[in-house]
Design a protein around this motif. Structure first.
Motif: not given
Length: 338
Positions: A79-80, A190-194, A202-204, A208-209
């Protein structure tokens, strides 16, 4: 009105006369599935593609997409966001490029713009909490702390200080998620990965935003590589990061609250493995549909005195920034007024 198309499954996209033909691939993701039904897409109906599965295409297709002003955004298996194909920029302006550069190189002017982005972001985050505070969620203490920190925005002298203030505001903001969301826990960001479901959304959603803002910038004379809050860097469109700060609370967070509290997205829509949590294909489809629905909603614009979609609001934001850079009109970030 042109539409955004999301390609979740592996397949082949090719030109067929004046239409596009998408044929799903077999399970190995390599060859077209002879038993699959191809889908024909009139180019007049397409604004852009989001590609989440393996896609086979050739240069002739991308030449055609470029002629028709159709963008393609790519995401990997995790999803990155990995990059975009953007049509040739037909709105290039030397005057605008010089104005953007001059406003970046002048520290005082750069900070004026950078503060505006954080000012708008903080205001819209607080507005989200006030919305739920009116509906019985006790947000008063968190809102007070966020407003106190927002008072430091005007005092920040560097973008690093400004990002530090924004980070503290967002920490309190994310703590409020546990009060808003019913069946899931926010935990730490948490990010990369959530690491959990809320962080995955939120990350995904933020990616998109980012692409929505990138597309809006591309439709103006602004150069997406020259930014003011985020440091310009190689191989990234950092101005889209700047603009997205204002719209993440509006376009992403409000959708997250809706899909979780209405149980449109549930535990079954996530895959948990290898110390990460990601939306599965069904979950992605539900989430992007909700974001699209949000983008197509309209509000009565105070200045224009007419209904404007959320998608068009992003483009209007870019026009406002362009006017500021050209010294036509002071830039004021979009702030929710409902």
């Amino acid at each position: 009105m042109k539409k955004t198309f999301y390609l979740f499954n592996p397949g082949v996209l090719e030109r067929k006369d004046n239409t596009l033909k998408f044929t799903p691939c077999a399970d190995d993701g390599d060859m077209p599935d002879v038993n699959a039904q191809s889908r024909y897409l009139p180019v007049e109906d397409i604004s852009e593609f989001y590609v989440f599965g393996s896609l086979r295409a050739n240069s002739a297709l991308f030449n055609f997409l470029g002629q028709k002003d159709i963008a393609v955004h790519f995401f990997d298996y995790y999803e990155n966001y990995t990059g975009s194909f953007m049509p040739r920029d037909g709105l290039l302006s030397g005057k605008m490029l010089l104005a953007q550069t001059a406003n970046y190189q002048n520290q005082k002017k750069r900070m004026v713009i950078a503060r505006k982005f954080i000012e708008g972001a903080a205001y819209n985050m607080v507005k989200n909490l006030q919305y739920y505070n009116r509906r019985g969620k006790d947000m008063e203490d968190i809102i007070g702390l966020m407003n106190k920190l927002a008072g430091q925005i005007a005092e920040a002298q560097t973008t690093e200080e400004l990002m530090g203030v924004e980070g503290q505001i967002r920490q309190y903001y994310y703590k409020a998620f546990n009060l808003i969301i019913n069946d899931f826990e926010m935990g730490n960001r948490t990010k990369q990965p959530p690491q959990n479901e809320v962080n995955a959304l939120i990350s995904f959603g933020n990616m998109v935003c980012y692409t929505i803002c990138l597309r809006a910038i591309h439709q103006t004379q602004l150069n997406p590589t020259i930014s003011y809050l985020h440091k310009p860097g190689e191989r990234r469109y950092s101005l889209a990061l700047d603009v997205s700060e204002i719209f993440k609370p509006i376009l992403v967070d409000r959708v997250i609250f809706k899909v979780l509290n209405r149980k449109e997205i549930q535990e079954k829509h996530f895959d948990k493995k290898l110390n990460k949590c990601l939306l599965n294909t069904i979950g992605k489809k539900i989430f992007v549909k909700s974001i699209e629905d949000r983008l197509n909603e309209t509000i009565k614009h105070r200045s224009l005195k007419r209904a404007v979609s959320y998608r068009h609001l992003v483009k209007l934001e870019c026009y406002k920034l362009a006017k500021h850079l050209l010294s036509i009109e002071e830039y004021k970030p979009f702030k929710m007024y409902w």
